[in-house]
Design a protein around this motif. Structure first.
Motif, short mmCIF file in Angstrom:
data_model
loop_
_atom_site.label_atom_id
_atom_site.label_comp_id
_atom_site.label_asym_id
_atom_site.label_seq_id
_atom_site.Cartn_x
_atom_site.Cartn_y
_atom_site.Cartn_z
N THR A 79 0.58 -0.91 0.09
CA THR A 79 0.15 -0.28 -0.02
C THR A 79 0.48 1.23 0.19
OG1 THR A 79 -1.68 -1.27 1.28
CG2 THR A 79 -1.81 1.48 1.22
N LEU A 80 1.56 0.99 1.33
CA LEU A 80 2.80 2.91 0.53
C LEU A 80 3.32 2.83 -0.60
CD1 LEU A 80 4.47 2.22 4.38
CD2 LEU A 80 2.74 3.50 3.54
N SER A 81 3.64 1.61 -1.03
CA SER A 81 4.54 1.69 -2.43
C SER A 81 3.81 1.94 -3.71
CB SER A 81 4.96 -0.15 -2.81
OG SER A 81 6.24 -0.06 -3.61
N GLU A 82 2.08 1.90 -3.40
CA GLU A 82 1.23 2.25 -4.26
C GLU A 82 1.06 3.82 -4.21
OE1 GLU A 82 -2.49 -0.29 -4.31
OE2 GLU A 82 -1.55 -1.77 -5.11
N LEU A 83 0.91 4.17 -2.90
CA LEU A 83 1.16 5.62 -2.46
C LEU A 83 2.48 6.63 -2.60
CD1 LEU A 83 -0.70 5.52 0.95
CD2 LEU A 83 -1.51 6.21 -0.90
N GLY A 88 3.46 10.99 -2.92
CA GLY A 88 5.18 11.33 -2.51
C GLY A 88 5.58 10.83 -1.01
N PHE A 89 6.57 11.41 -0.87
CA PHE A 89 7.37 10.47 0.13
C PHE A 89 6.86 11.06 1.91
CE2 PHE A 89 10.47 11.01 4.03
CZ PHE A 89 11.59 9.33 3.75
N LEU A 90 6.28 12.62 1.88
CA LEU A 90 6.16 12.77 3.03
C LEU A 90 4.66 11.95 3.61
CD1 LEU A 90 6.90 16.69 3.09
CD2 LEU A 90 8.30 14.30 4.78
N LYS A 91 4.09 12.08 2.80
CA LYS A 91 2.60 11.17 2.89
C LYS A 91 2.67 9.62 3.57
CE LYS A 91 -2.51 11.03 2.96
NZ LYS A 91 -2.85 12.04 4.14
N VAL A 92 3.73 9.45 2.86
CA VAL A 92 4.30 7.95 2.85
C VAL A 92 4.87 7.47 4.34
CG1 VAL A 92 5.52 5.84 2.48
CG2 VAL A 92 4.09 6.76 0.53
N TYR A 93 5.49 8.52 4.02
CA TYR A 93 6.64 8.90 5.82
C TYR A 93 5.04 9.03 7.10
CZ TYR A 93 8.94 10.31 9.43
OH TYR A 93 9.58 10.10 11.59
N GLU A 94 4.27 9.70 6.91
CA GLU A 94 3.62 10.16 8.04
C GLU A 94 1.76 9.40 8.50
OE1 GLU A 94 0.83 13.54 7.05
OE2 GLU A 94 -1.19 12.16 8.16
N ILE A 95 1.95 7.68 6.91
CA ILE A 95 0.94 6.91 7.46
C ILE A 95 1.39 5.83 7.55
CG2 ILE A 95 0.01 4.82 6.25
CD1 ILE A 95 -0.74 7.35 3.65
N GLY A 119 14.44 3.35 1.23
CA GLY A 119 14.40 2.67 0.01
C GLY A 119 14.16 4.20 -0.89
N ALA A 120 11.86 4.06 -0.16
CA ALA A 120 11.39 4.78 -0.63
C ALA A 120 12.27 6.56 -0.62
CB ALA A 120 9.99 5.03 -0.56
N ASP A 130 13.16 14.89 1.91
CA ASP A 130 12.83 14.54 2.35
C ASP A 130 13.37 13.62 3.67
OD1 ASP A 130 9.37 14.45 0.67
OD2 ASP A 130 10.93 16.53 1.57
N LEU A 131 13.88 12.66 2.85
CA LEU A 131 14.65 11.67 4.05
C LEU A 131 15.50 12.31 4.66
CD1 LEU A 131 14.95 8.69 4.54
CD2 LEU A 131 16.70 8.60 2.42
N LYS A 132 16.46 12.79 4.19
CA LYS A 132 17.12 13.83 5.39
C LYS A 132 17.12 14.75 6.12
CE LYS A 132 21.10 14.71 1.40
NZ LYS A 132 21.33 15.70 0.90
N ILE A 133 15.65 15.32 5.95
CA ILE A 133 14.98 15.86 7.68
C ILE A 133 14.53 14.02 8.51
CG2 ILE A 133 12.44 16.72 7.49
CD1 ILE A 133 12.49 18.18 4.92
N HIS A 134 13.85 13.03 7.91
CA HIS A 134 13.56 12.64 8.95
C HIS A 134 14.99 11.36 9.04
CE1 HIS A 134 9.76 14.28 8.96
NE2 HIS A 134 9.67 14.20 7.97
N LYS A 135 15.86 11.11 8.80
CA LYS A 135 16.36 10.62 8.95
C LYS A 135 16.81 10.01 10.68
CE LYS A 135 21.04 13.63 8.63
NZ LYS A 135 22.09 13.28 7.52
N LYS A 136 17.19 10.88 11.03
CA LYS A 136 16.75 10.41 12.26
C LYS A 136 16.24 9.59 12.82
CE LYS A 136 19.77 14.32 14.10
NZ LYS A 136 20.15 15.18 14.46
N GLU A 137 14.52 9.94 12.67
CA GLU A 137 13.95 9.40 13.44
C GLU A 137 13.74 8.26 12.90
OE1 GLU A 137 13.56 12.58 11.88
OE2 GLU A 137 12.02 13.72 13.02
N ILE A 138 14.15 7.80 11.58
CA ILE A 138 13.79 6.75 10.86
C ILE A 138 15.08 5.15 11.04
CG2 ILE A 138 14.65 4.61 8.78
CD1 ILE A 138 13.34 7.74 7.42
#
Length: 354
Positions: A79-83, A88-95, A119-120, A130-138
């Motif tokens: 589902t995330l892959s389809e979204l 976009g990445f931010l929406k997928v990250y939120e979900i 990967g996304a 966007d990945l750089k912004i959230h890299k610590k959380e990931i």
């Protein structure tokens, strides 16, 4: 995770002793000890206060919304892959993070989501930002998986963190975590499953798993050969580096891999040697190979492996991405001004618009 395991884990994470928890609740330390062993359970009137002491909620404490099956996790990732392409990445990250809040100690979910998000994030330029912004959380998700009672999950999370430490040149952290990994991380579960299938006469299932092992092994061998080639180049062992590249090429053909892999090693070799003529000579057939479809199960070696239909235009996108990377790579600067490379880039852009 059962309630007794949750109580023990949360108590340890909060640096509390059994005596401290007992004092806060007005019970005895042996009572808390029995809760953690699972031989008895807290009184229902004690649960709210216990949850507050352990800084968690009742759902987590009582193991509600804790586990997902492998199938449910796989469906969620699809589902995330389809979204990703639509939203976009931010929406997928939120979900993804919302799902983790629902299942905070479902370690397979945490591990798979962390890998998926990384990967996304590489899917587009916007995603990389966007990945750089959230890299610590990931990265924090991998740290949480270190608490998993499942050794395989824990070891995989460790390996991901070790790679990150090495990339950041935090060598002491990498060495410390590396030493904590067991020499043998797990038994070969897949081989045991194959033996069971054979005993029960399920030959199709056995063949599928064995073929997957073969494909995984040859892929790993190719990675090893590329690394050996890189080491040989750094040690100025030119003949050895060329030998490794040739073995990689022959292995790709022998084991019916995608045609692209038969060129990759030599191209990296010539790129490192800054041999413009040889680079260009191999670049064009390599780029052409990217546009050719590859059905892995057409080979008898992988006959039982089921694959999804390749996305239309995937090869062209990959070709464009590779050319763009070459143009941006300082090591490939000697190719940047080449008219043929510029022409390839323009062709790739034109193909993508079609």
């Amino acid at each position: 995770m059962k309630i007794n395991e949750t109580i023990r884990q949360r108590r340890i994470e909060r640096n509390l002793t059994q005596e401290q928890v007992a004092n806060y609740l007005g019970v005895t330390a042996p009572a808390v000890n029995k809760w953690e062993k699972g031989t008895s359970y807290p009184d229902i009137t004690t649960l709210p206060a216990l949850a507050r002491i352990l800084e968690t909620d009742l759902n987590t404490l009582l193991s509600f919304k804790e586990e997902l099956t492998e199938q449910e996790i796989a469906i969620f990732l699809n589902t995330l892959s389809e979204l990703l392409e639509k939203e976009g990445f931010l929406k997928v990250y939120e979900i993804a993070m919302e799902k983790i809040r629902e299942y905070p100690v479902c370690y397979p979910l945490l591990l798979n989501v962390a890998m998926f998000l990384e990967g996304a994030g590489m899917y587009s330029k916007e995603g990389k930002k966007d990945l750089k912004i959230h890299k610590k959380e990931i990265e924090a998700l991998y740290h949480r998986v270190l608490n998993s009672p499942n050794q395989n999950e824990k070891n995989y999370a460790q390996s991901m963190l070790i790679s990150k430490y090495i990339q950041r040149k935090e060598y002491e952290k990498a060495e410390e975590m590396l030493q904590s990994l067991p020499e043998k991380t797990s038994v070969d579960k897949k081989q045991l499953q194959i033996n069971l299938f054979l005993s029960r006469g399920k030959l199709e299932e056995a063949a599928k798993l064995e073929e997957e092992k073969l494909f995984s092994s040859i892929t790993e061998i190719q990675s090893v050969l590329l690394m050996l080639m890189e080491i040989a180049l750094k040690q100025e062992r030119k003949e050895d580096a060329e030998y490794f590249a040739e073995v990689s090429k022959q292995a790709a053909k022998l084991f019916d891999l995608w045609e692209y892999y038969s060129y990759a090693a030599h191209f990296q070799l010539y790129l490192a040697q800054k041999d413009r003529v040889k680079c260009l000579k191999i670049l064009f057939p390599m780029m052409k190979a990217l546009t050719k479809s590859w059905e892995i199960n057409q080979s008898p070696l992988y006959r039982h492996i089921k694959t999804k239909k390749t996305e239309k235009g995937f090869g062209l996108k990959l070709r464009k991405a590779l050319i763009q990377e070459l143009c941006e790579d300082e090591e490939a600067s000697f190719l940047k001004e080449c008219e043929d490379v510029q022409k390839l880039l323009k062709e790739a852009e034109a193909d993508e618009k079609m």
